[in-house]
Design an enzyme around this catalytic site. Structure first.
Site, PDB file in Angstrom:
ATOM      1  N   TYR A   1     -74.609   6.492  11.836  1.00 14.65           N
ATOM      2  CA  TYR A   1     -75.314   5.340  11.252  1.00 14.65           C
ATOM      3  C   TYR A   1     -76.289   5.897  10.219  1.00 14.65           C
ATOM      4  CZ  TYR A   1     -77.500   0.654  11.428  1.00 14.65           C
ATOM      5  OH  TYR A   1     -77.982  -0.592  11.125  1.00 14.65           O
TER       6      TYR A   1
ATOM      7  N   ARG B   1     -73.655  -4.345  -1.605  1.00 14.47           N
ATOM      8  CA  ARG B   1     -75.047  -3.887  -1.496  1.00 14.47           C
ATOM      9  C   ARG B   1     -75.176  -3.002  -0.256  1.00 14.47           C
ATOM     10  NH1 ARG B   1     -79.578  -4.007   0.931  1.00 14.47           N
ATOM     11  NH2 ARG B   1     -78.573  -5.066   2.684  1.00 14.47           N
TER      12      ARG B   1
ATOM     13  N   LYS C   1     -71.232   0.327  12.262  1.00 14.33           N
ATOM     14  CA  LYS C   1     -71.897  -0.731  13.034  1.00 14.33           C
ATOM     15  C   LYS C   1     -71.181  -0.983  14.350  1.00 14.33           C
ATOM     16  CE  LYS C   1     -75.214  -2.414  10.269  1.00 14.33           C
ATOM     17  NZ  LYS C   1     -76.589  -2.732  10.636  1.00 14.33           N
TER      18      LYS C   1
ATOM     19  N   GLU D   1     -72.371  -8.191   6.672  1.00 11.49           N
ATOM     20  CA  GLU D   1     -73.098  -6.940   6.472  1.00 11.49           C
ATOM     21  C   GLU D   1     -73.048  -6.503   5.010  1.00 11.49           C
ATOM     22  OE1 GLU D   1     -75.570  -4.139   7.675  1.00 11.49           O
ATOM     23  OE2 GLU D   1     -74.630  -5.458   9.153  1.00 11.49           O
ATOM     24  N   ASP D   2     -74.202  -6.232   4.441  1.00 13.55           N
ATOM     25  CA  ASP D   2     -74.327  -5.635   3.105  1.00 13.55           C
ATOM     26  C   ASP D   2     -73.662  -6.451   1.999  1.00 13.55           C
ATOM     27  OD1 ASP D   2     -75.883  -3.649   4.072  1.00 13.55           O
ATOM     28  OD2 ASP D   2     -74.312  -2.157   4.229  1.00 13.55           O
TER      29      ASP D   2
ATOM     30  N   ASP E   1     -76.751  -9.547   9.411  1.00 10.47           N
ATOM     31  CA  ASP E   1     -77.611  -8.508   9.979  1.00 10.47           C
ATOM     32  C   ASP E   1     -78.730  -8.102   9.025  1.00 10.47           C
ATOM     33  OD1 ASP E   1     -78.248  -6.576  12.071  1.00 10.47           O
ATOM     34  OD2 ASP E   1     -77.596  -5.073  10.628  1.00 10.47           O
ATOM     35  N   ASP E   2     -78.455  -8.077   7.724  1.00  3.47           N
ATOM     36  CA  ASP E   2     -79.465  -7.671   6.751  1.00  3.47           C
ATOM     37  C   ASP E   2     -80.618  -8.665   6.698  1.00  3.47           C
ATOM     38  OD1 ASP E   2     -77.907  -5.380   5.666  1.00  3.47           O
ATOM     39  OD2 ASP E   2     -76.544  -6.980   5.094  1.00  3.47           O
TER      40      ASP E   2
ATOM     41  N   ASN F   1     -83.760   1.973   3.687  1.00  2.00           N
ATOM     42  CA  ASN F   1     -82.787   3.030   3.981  1.00  2.00           C
ATOM     43  C   ASN F   1     -82.027   3.380   2.710  1.00  2.00           C
ATOM     44  OD1 ASN F   1     -83.047   3.441   6.825  1.00  2.00           O
ATOM     45  ND2 ASN F   1     -82.162   1.415   7.140  1.00  2.00           N
TER      46      ASN F   1
ATOM     47  N   ASN G   1     -84.931   0.298  13.704  1.00  2.00           N
ATOM     48  CA  ASN G   1     -83.489   0.382  13.528  1.00  2.00           C
ATOM     49  C   ASN G   1     -82.829  -0.909  14.007  1.00  2.00           C
ATOM     50  OD1 ASN G   1     -80.728   1.157  13.680  1.00  2.00           O
ATOM     51  ND2 ASN G   1     -81.364   3.299  13.872  1.00  2.00           N
TER      52      ASN G   1
END
Length: 544
Positions: A75, A128, A146, A218-219, A241-242, A381, A426
Site C-alpha cells: 500500500y 488521480r 486496496k 478509488e482515485d 474512499d478518497d 500521499n 491510514n
C-alpha cells in the site's frame, strides 16, 4: 512443500516434490529471508505480488504476520511507485480490465471472471492516483493493493473481491509514449460516453453479483468523484474512499486529539490546505460530528476554512464549485499560506493538497505560537508529497504539536529525550472494517453515519499511553481487531435501523462477523478417493 505425504499420494504428485514437508510457518520464514534480500521496495513489492499469484494463503499469512512491516510495501507509499512503473512490474494480470470500447459488452466480460460470488469491488479509472495524477491503466495497482488490505486488515475472503480498471485512455503524454504502457493509447474519453460506461458497469455488476455487492470508487478525479458519488450513493451499495474513507480516518485523528487538548470539536477552527475530494469529505464529516455535539450546521460550517490553488476560498471569488462555495466565508482574498495561517489563526491545520513541504518552518512556528497544542495533519500521499515531516513538526513546535500523516514516518526523539511515535492516518483503518460489516449484514446503501461511527470506534481504540507517545491511531498491529470492532458496530446499527438484509438477525454479532473472516490456514486435500492427475497439475500451478 506443505502437502502431507497422504495428500501427495492421493494427488499423484508424490515424487514430483522434494521429500521434506514444510509447515506454513517455515514457508513464511523463507519468504521473509527472500524479502530481506531485495535491494529496493519496488523489488519487494514485485516479490510479494508474485507470491500472491502463486500462493494466496501464504501471501496473506505473510502480510498478517507483520502488517506494520508489509503494509508500506503493498500500500502507500510503495504502491505509488509500483503504479508509476506498473509496465515494468507487470507479471500477471489481476482483476478485470474494462475499456471505453467495451460498452455494450460489460455483462459478458463479467461472466469471464472465474468466481461466481463477488461481494466487494474496488474500481478506478486511474485519473488521480494518490498525489501522482493521471496514471491511466497503471492505476490498476491501487484496486489490487486496496483489496489485499480488505483481506489482510479486515478478513474479507479474497476470492469474493474483484479489482477493476475502467480504462478510458490517459492524458499523460509520458505514458502514451511509454513502450511498456499496458493501457489504451489515446486521450481520455469524457462526457456522455464516459457516463454511459459507468452506468453500464454499475448495472452489470449488480445484475451479476446482486444489489448487495459493495462497489468502492478509488482515485477518480475531483470532477467525477463527487458527481458519481451523488449519482449512485442512493442507488447502489457504494462509497468513495478518497472522500469518505479519508474523512473518517481524519476525523478519527481529530477525535483522539480532543482528548489531548481537552476540548470539543466545535471549539476548534480548522484550516485546510487543499479543497479537493479529501478536504471536502473531511469537512463534511467534521460538520456532522459538530452537529452531534449540539452545534447548528450553519455555525459548524463557519468553523472551517479552505485554501485551494488560487488561495483562500472566500465569498465573491470567481469560479468556485458548488462544493467549495459552501465553505466560502466573508474575508479578503489571500494567496500566501503563511499569511493566511497568521490571519485565520486556526487551531488545526490539515494538509490534503499533495504539495510537499507546504507547511513551512514559519507556519509550524506560528501554529505553535497561538496554540498551546497545535493540531497539524500532513495527510498527503506518498511521503514525498507530505506537507511536512513528523520531525519537522515536533521540533519546530517544541514537542507541543499534535501530528498525524498519511504516509508512515519513523519515531522522533527530541533533545529532551522525549520520543514521539507519529500516527499514520491510514484509510486502511476504515475501508476493511466498513466492507466487512457492510457485506456481512447485506447493506444496500452506505450512509455518512457509518463513517462517523467508524471514526468514533477508531478513536476509542487509542489508549492514554498511545496519546502520550504521540499516537492518534491504534498501532497497526491491532488493525484486524479494530476492523472487527468497526464491523460489529456497523452490524449492530444495521439491525437496529432495519437496514440489514441478512436474516434472521444473529444474536451474537461478533461471532457472526467472525464467521465471515478468511482463514490463512491451508485446506486439506485428503479425499476418500484418488483425484485425477490434472487436478494435481492445477494445484501445482496455482489454479485450484
Amino acid at each position: 512443500m506443505a502437502f502431507t505425504l497422504e495428500e501427495r499420494q492421493q494427488l499423484n504428485i508424490h515424487g514430483l516434490l522434494p521429500p521434506c514437508i514444510l509447515s506454513q510457518d517455515v514457508q513464511v520464514l523463507r519468504v521473509l529471508v527472500n524479502f530481506e534480500r531485495q535491494t529496493s521496495d519496488l523489488d519487494r513489492y514485485i516479490l510479494l505480488m508474485g507470491l500472491q499469484d502463486r500462493n494466496e494463503k501464504l501471501f496473506y499469512r505473510v502480510l498478517t504476520s507483520d502488517i506494520e512491516r508489509f503494509m508500506p510495501i503493498v500500500y502507500t507509499p510503495t504502491v505509488g511507485l509500483a503504479c508509476q512503473q506498473y509496465g515494468l512490474a507487470f507479471r500477471r494480470p489481476r482483476g478485470l480490465f474494462i475499456t471505453i470500447h467495451d460498452r455494450g459488452h460489460i455483462a459478458t466480460m463479467l461472466k469471464s471472471w472465474p468466481e461466481d460470488v463477488i461481494r466487494a469491488i474496488v474500481v478506478t479509472d486511474g485519473e488521480r492516483i494518490l498525489g501522482l495524477g493521471d496514471l491511466g491503466c497503471y492505476g490498476m495497482g491501487i484496486p489490487v493493493g486496496k483489496l489485499a488490505l480488505y483481506t489482510a486488515c479486515g478478513g474479507m475472503k479474497p476470492q469474493e473481491c474483484l479489482p477493476v480498471m475502467l480504462d478510458v485512455g490517459t492524458d499523460n503524454e509520458e505514458l502514451l509514449k511509454d513502450p511498456l504502457y499496458i493501457g489504451l493509447r489515446h486521450k481520455r474519453v469524457r462526457g456522455q460516453a464516459y457516463d454511459d460506461l459507468l452506468s453500464e458497469f454499475m448495472q452489470a455488476v449488480t445484475s451479476r453479483y446482486g444489489m448487495n455487492c459493495l462497489i468502492q470508487f478509488e482515485d477518480f478525479a475531483n470532477a467525477n468523484a463527487f458527481r458519481l458519488l451523488d449519482k449512485y450513493r442512493n442507488q447502489y451499495c457504494t462509497f468513495n474512499d478518497d472522500i469518505q474513507g479519508t474523512a473518517s480516518v481524519a476525523v478519527a485523528g481529530l477525535l483522539a486529539a480532543l482528548r489531548i487538548t481537552e476540548s470539543k470539536l466545535s471549539d476548534h477552527k480548522i484550516l485546510f490546505q487543499g479543497a479537493g475530494e479529501a478536504a471536502l469529505g473531511i469537512a463534511n464529516l467534521i460538520i456532522m460530528a459538530m452537529e452531534k455535539e449540539g452545534m447548528p450546521k450553519d455555525e459548524a460550517i463557519k468553523k472551517i476554512w479552505m485554501v485551494d490553488s488560487k488561495g483562500l476560498i472566500v465569498k465573491g471569488r470567481s469560479t468556485l464549485t458548488a462544493e467549495k462555495k459552501r465553505f466560502a466565508h466573508q474575508h479578503e482574498e489571500m494567496k500566501n499560506l503563511e499569511d493566511i495561517v497568521k490571519n485565520i489563526r486556526p487551531t488545526a491545520l490539515i494538509g490534503v493538497a499533495a504539495i510537499g513541504g507546504a507547511f513551512t518552518k514559519q507556519i509550524i512556528q506560528d501554529m505553535a505560537s497561538f496554540n498551546k497544542r497545535p493540531i497539524i495533519f500532513a495527510l498527503s500521499n506518498p511521503t514525498s508529497k507530505a506537507e511536512c515531516s513528523a520531525e519537522h513538526c515536533y521540533q519546530l513546535s517544541e514537542g507541543r504539536g499534535i501530528f498525524a500523516s498519511g504516509s508512515p514516518f519513523d519515531p522522533v526523539t527530541l533533545p529532551d529525550g522525549h520520543t514521539f511515535y507519529p500516527g499514520q492516518g491510514n484509510n486502511a483503518y476504515v475501508f476493511p472494517g466498513v466492507a466487512l460489516g457492510v457485506v456481512a449484514c447485506g447493506l444496500r446503501h452506505i450512509d455518512e453515519e457509518i463513517f462517523l461511527t467508524t471514526a468514533e470506534v477508531i478513536a476509542q481504540e487509542v489508549s492514554e499511553k498511545h496519546l502520550e507517545e504521540g499516537r492518534l491511531y491504534p498501532p497497526l498491529v491491532t488493525i484486524r481487531d479494530v476492523s472487527l470492532k468497526i464491523a460489529v458496530k456497523i452490524a449492530e446499527q444495521a439491525y437496529s435501523s432495519n437496514t440489514a438484509t441478512v436474516y434472521p438477525e444473529p444474536k451474537d454479532k461478533e461471532a457472526f462477523i467472525r464467521s465471515h473472516i478468511y482463514s490463512t490456514d491451508y485446506d486439506s486435500f485428503v479425499t476418500d478417493s484418488y483425484t485425477w492427475p490434472e487436478e494435481a497439475t492445477k494445484i501445482l500451478t496455482g489454479k485450484l
